[in-house]
Design a protein around this motif. Structure first.
Motif, PDB file in Angstrom:
ATOM      1  N   GLY A  68      -4.578  -2.655   7.417  1.00 50.14           N
ATOM      2  CA  GLY A  68      -3.010  -2.198   7.861  1.00 50.14           C
ATOM      3  C   GLY A  68      -1.992  -2.097   8.138  1.00 50.14           C
ATOM      4  O   GLY A  68      -2.929  -2.470   9.661  1.00 50.14           O
ATOM      5  N   TRP A  69      -0.789  -1.806   7.988  1.00 47.66           N
ATOM      6  CA  TRP A  69       0.010  -1.973   8.704  1.00 47.66           C
ATOM      7  C   TRP A  69       0.147  -0.550   8.321  1.00 47.66           C
ATOM      8  O   TRP A  69       1.076  -0.161   7.286  1.00 47.66           O
ATOM      9  CB  TRP A  69       1.065  -3.026   8.676  1.00 47.66           C
ATOM     10  N   PHE A  70       1.373   0.328   9.580  1.00 51.33           N
ATOM     11  CA  PHE A  70       1.694   1.193   9.592  1.00 51.33           C
ATOM     12  C   PHE A  70       3.573   1.655  10.293  1.00 51.33           C
ATOM     13  O   PHE A  70       3.725   0.380  10.969  1.00 51.33           O
ATOM     14  CB  PHE A  70       0.523   2.737   9.842  1.00 51.33           C
ATOM     15  N   ARG A  71       4.333   2.584  10.184  1.00 46.93           N
ATOM     16  CA  ARG A  71       5.362   2.299  11.003  1.00 46.93           C
ATOM     17  C   ARG A  71       5.192   3.647  10.930  1.00 46.93           C
ATOM     18  O   ARG A  71       5.265   5.023  10.590  1.00 46.93           O
ATOM     19  CB  ARG A  71       6.219   1.727  10.017  1.00 46.93           C
ATOM     20  N   ASP A 125      14.216  -0.233   7.861  1.00 47.47           N
ATOM     21  CA  ASP A 125      12.704  -0.279   8.240  1.00 47.47           C
ATOM     22  C   ASP A 125      13.089  -0.416  10.159  1.00 47.47           C
ATOM     23  O   ASP A 125      11.667  -0.254  10.217  1.00 47.47           O
ATOM     24  CB  ASP A 125      12.831  -2.006   8.084  1.00 47.47           C
ATOM     25  N   THR A 126      13.550   0.268  10.354  1.00 48.31           N
ATOM     26  CA  THR A 126      13.035   0.158  12.281  1.00 48.31           C
ATOM     27  C   THR A 126      12.427   1.929  12.473  1.00 48.31           C
ATOM     28  O   THR A 126      12.385   2.550  11.494  1.00 48.31           O
ATOM     29  CB  THR A 126      14.729   0.833  12.536  1.00 48.31           C
ATOM     30  N   ALA A 127      11.229   1.110  13.367  1.00 46.93           N
ATOM     31  CA  ALA A 127      10.593   1.821  13.492  1.00 46.93           C
ATOM     32  C   ALA A 127       9.658   0.903  14.252  1.00 46.93           C
ATOM     33  O   ALA A 127       9.699  -0.100  14.515  1.00 46.93           O
ATOM     34  CB  ALA A 127       9.468   2.890  12.271  1.00 46.93           C
ATOM     35  N   VAL A 128       8.325   1.576  14.992  1.00 46.67           N
ATOM     36  CA  VAL A 128       7.573   1.343  15.582  1.00 46.67           C
ATOM     37  C   VAL A 128       6.544   0.941  14.540  1.00 46.67           C
ATOM     38  O   VAL A 128       5.667   2.036  13.889  1.00 46.67           O
ATOM     39  CB  VAL A 128       6.628   2.285  16.782  1.00 46.67           C
ATOM     40  N   TYR A 129       6.053  -0.140  14.692  1.00 46.54           N
ATOM     41  CA  TYR A 129       5.306  -0.807  13.501  1.00 46.54           C
ATOM     42  C   TYR A 129       3.350  -0.995  14.469  1.00 46.54           C
ATOM     43  O   TYR A 129       3.484  -1.590  15.036  1.00 46.54           O
ATOM     44  CB  TYR A 129       5.785  -1.713  12.658  1.00 46.54           C
ATOM     45  N   TYR A 130       2.847  -0.364  13.926  1.00 50.69           N
ATOM     46  CA  TYR A 130       0.715  -0.259  13.900  1.00 50.69           C
ATOM     47  C   TYR A 130       0.294  -1.414  12.971  1.00 50.69           C
ATOM     48  O   TYR A 130       0.264  -1.298  12.113  1.00 50.69           O
ATOM     49  CB  TYR A 130       0.638   0.862  14.654  1.00 50.69           C
ATOM     50  N   CYS A 131      -1.066  -1.674  13.996  1.00 52.32           N
ATOM     51  CA  CYS A 131      -1.794  -2.645  13.353  1.00 52.32           C
ATOM     52  C   CYS A 131      -2.898  -1.881  13.551  1.00 52.32           C
ATOM     53  O   CYS A 131      -3.655  -0.717  13.978  1.00 52.32           O
ATOM     54  CB  CYS A 131      -1.827  -3.418  13.346  1.00 52.32           C
TER      55      CYS A 131
END
Length: 125
Positions: free
Chosen positions: A35-38, A90-96
């Motif tokens: 998963g990718w989250f932000r 779309d600006t954010a910190v993205y986490y996998c």
């Protein structure tokens, strides 16, 4: 030890592209949901896209459909998020995140145990 290393974030102008990578180690990659989250400042963590660990079906949040593409390379133990036509929102910190045999619900962050460290994506207008 399970480890996830996210990379690929950066600063890009609106309309540009970035590809995020999430390299995994310490476990067999194949039957894990990816998963990718932000998370943007002041907002809750949001599921952006995921690959089911049961049937490899994919999910995209409505706001990124047609612009983002999730993929994985089992030989490299790496998941990717190709992001095109980026927008300032779309600006954010993205986490996998990875979770063993997670099927439906792969977009729900609370169902994941293994997380990468986050990579900043900033889209300027």
């Amino acid at each position: 030890e399970v480890q996830l290393q996210a990379s690929g974030g950066g600063l890009v102008q609106a309309g540009g592209s970035l590809r995020l990578s999430c390299a995994a180690s310490g476990f067999t990659f194949d039957d894990y949901a990816k998963g990718w989250f932000r998370q943007a400042p002041g907002r809750e963590r949001e599921g952006v896209s995921c690959i089911s660990g049961s049937d490899s079906s994919t999910y995209y949040v409505d706001s990124v459909k047609g612009r983002f593409t999730i993929s994985s390379d089992n030989a490299k133990n790496t998941a990717y998020l190709q992001m095109n036509s980026l927008k300032p929102e779309d600006t954010a910190v993205y986490y996998c995140a990875f979770e063993h045999q997670l099927g439906s619900g792969c977009s729900e962050p609370e169902l994941y145990h293994y997380w990468g460290q986050g990579t900043q994506v900033t889209v300027s207008s």
